[in-house]
Write a protein that holds these residues in place. Structure first.
Motif, mmCIF file in Angstrom:
data_model
loop_
_atom_site.group_PDB
_atom_site.id
_atom_site.type_symbol
_atom_site.label_atom_id
_atom_site.label_comp_id
_atom_site.label_asym_id
_atom_site.label_seq_id
_atom_site.Cartn_x
_atom_site.Cartn_y
_atom_site.Cartn_z
ATOM 1 N N GLU A 81 0.828 -1.209 0.000
ATOM 2 C CA GLU A 81 0.000 0.000 0.000
ATOM 3 C C GLU A 81 0.862 1.259 0.000
ATOM 4 O O GLU A 81 0.567 2.232 -0.694
ATOM 5 C CB GLU A 81 -0.932 -0.012 1.208
ATOM 6 N N GLY A 82 1.933 1.237 0.794
ATOM 7 C CA GLY A 82 2.839 2.382 0.823
ATOM 8 C C GLY A 82 3.492 2.611 -0.527
ATOM 9 O O GLY A 82 3.635 3.760 -0.982
ATOM 10 N N ALA A 83 3.894 1.524 -1.192
ATOM 11 C CA ALA A 83 4.498 1.643 -2.520
ATOM 12 C C ALA A 83 3.490 2.190 -3.520
ATOM 13 O O ALA A 83 3.824 3.037 -4.362
ATOM 14 C CB ALA A 83 5.020 0.292 -2.976
ATOM 15 N N ALA A 84 2.252 1.723 -3.445
ATOM 16 C CA ALA A 84 1.230 2.186 -4.375
ATOM 17 C C ALA A 84 0.936 3.669 -4.183
ATOM 18 O O ALA A 84 0.729 4.408 -5.153
ATOM 19 C CB ALA A 84 -0.053 1.357 -4.202
ATOM 20 N N ARG A 85 0.925 4.124 -2.922
ATOM 21 C CA ARG A 85 0.690 5.548 -2.655
ATOM 22 C C ARG A 85 1.828 6.378 -3.246
ATOM 23 O O ARG A 85 1.602 7.436 -3.834
ATOM 24 C CB ARG A 85 0.565 5.803 -1.145
ATOM 25 N N TRP A 86 3.054 5.900 -3.069
ATOM 26 C CA TRP A 86 4.199 6.618 -3.613
ATOM 27 C C TRP A 86 4.098 6.711 -5.139
ATOM 28 O O TRP A 86 4.305 7.762 -5.741
ATOM 29 C CB TRP A 86 5.505 5.924 -3.224
ATOM 30 N N ALA A 87 3.746 5.589 -5.778
ATOM 31 C CA ALA A 87 3.681 5.539 -7.240
ATOM 32 C C ALA A 87 2.562 6.431 -7.782
ATOM 33 O O ALA A 87 2.650 6.883 -8.932
ATOM 34 C CB ALA A 87 3.466 4.100 -7.695
ATOM 35 N N ALA A 88 1.550 6.684 -6.986
ATOM 36 C CA ALA A 88 0.414 7.496 -7.451
ATOM 37 C C ALA A 88 0.671 8.985 -7.382
ATOM 38 O O ALA A 88 -0.097 9.773 -7.952
ATOM 39 C CB ALA A 88 -0.835 7.145 -6.623
ATOM 40 N N VAL A 89 1.725 9.389 -6.694
ATOM 41 C CA VAL A 89 2.030 10.817 -6.528
ATOM 42 C C VAL A 89 2.820 11.320 -7.719
ATOM 43 O O VAL A 89 3.857 10.754 -8.067
ATOM 44 C CB VAL A 89 2.812 11.065 -5.220
#
Length: 216
Positions: free
Chosen positions: A206-214
């Motif tokens: 989830e943390g990786a996905a949030r980073w990738a979405a920014v």
């Protein structure tokens, strides 16, 4: 434009500056295009080459040599420009015009800030791919067995070994914290796997996905 561009690795650029300082000092503009900037900018300052600007176009890939050249190589790519205190302002302006003419987007940046930024933005992906390749080989996996995503992640494993050894050695002090962060993340992932900690694994993804979405 009377310009000289040193298209060699950082250490070779510093050596070339030292060997050709008298001749290069007469040029309207002198640039290098190596991936690290502190050493070569400091060398130019020490030699009194006031028209030197360290440049780094972010246009590289795992391919090298003439065969890797292509039209539009610099179109739309950031080009970091690193000067030193005594750099002739006219030379810096000429460097910006040079790279704009090739389609690049020049950005002025301090050499130490440049190397610190690349220690987090460019060098960790390369090192990740570098260690991934042998790790996959140890498990009997070849590149041809990878899917598209796996090939994307492993692509940089094919980069020039000599070139990248020089880059990471030149930037080792600033790069070490980034490598430490990678180690910590991998250790945490292994701990979660071995412990069957679903919540920790989900949090990592989830943390990786949030980073990738920014963006930006």
């Amino acid at each position: 434009m009377d310009a000289a561009v040193l298209a060699v690795p950082a250490r070779a650029a510093s050596e070339l500056l030292g060997r050709e300082a008298a001749r290069l000092s007469r040029r309207a503009l002198v640039m290098d295009v190596a991936s690290t900037k502190r050493a070569v900018v400091e060398t130019a300052a020490r030699l009194g080459i006031e028209r030197f600007v360290g440049a780094h176009p972010l246009a590289g890939s795992e391919r090298a040599g003439w065969a890797a050249s292509r039209l539009g190589l610099f179109a739309g790519v950031p080009v970091y420009l690193c000067a030193q205190g005594a750099t002739d302002p006219a030379a810096l302006s000429a460097a910006e015009a040079f790279w704009r003419a090739l389609g690049g987007r020049p950005e002025r940046i301090d050499a130490t800030e440049h190397d610190g930024r690349l220690a987090w933005t460019s060098h960790p992906p390369q090192l990740t791919s570098t260690v991934l390749g042998p790790a996959l080989a140890a498990g009997g996996t070849t590149r041809s067995q990878l899917g598209r995503g796996g090939r994307d992640v492993a692509r940089l494993a094919g980069s020039d070994p000599e070139l990248w050894t020089g880059i990471v050695m030149d930037n080792k002090a600033l790069l070490a914290p980034a490598v430490g962060a990678l180690e910590n993340a991998l250790h945490a992932m292994r701990t979660a796997l071995e412990g069957g900690d679903r919540a920790a694994l989900a949090a990592a993804f989830e943390g990786a996905a949030r980073w990738a979405a920014v963006e930006g």
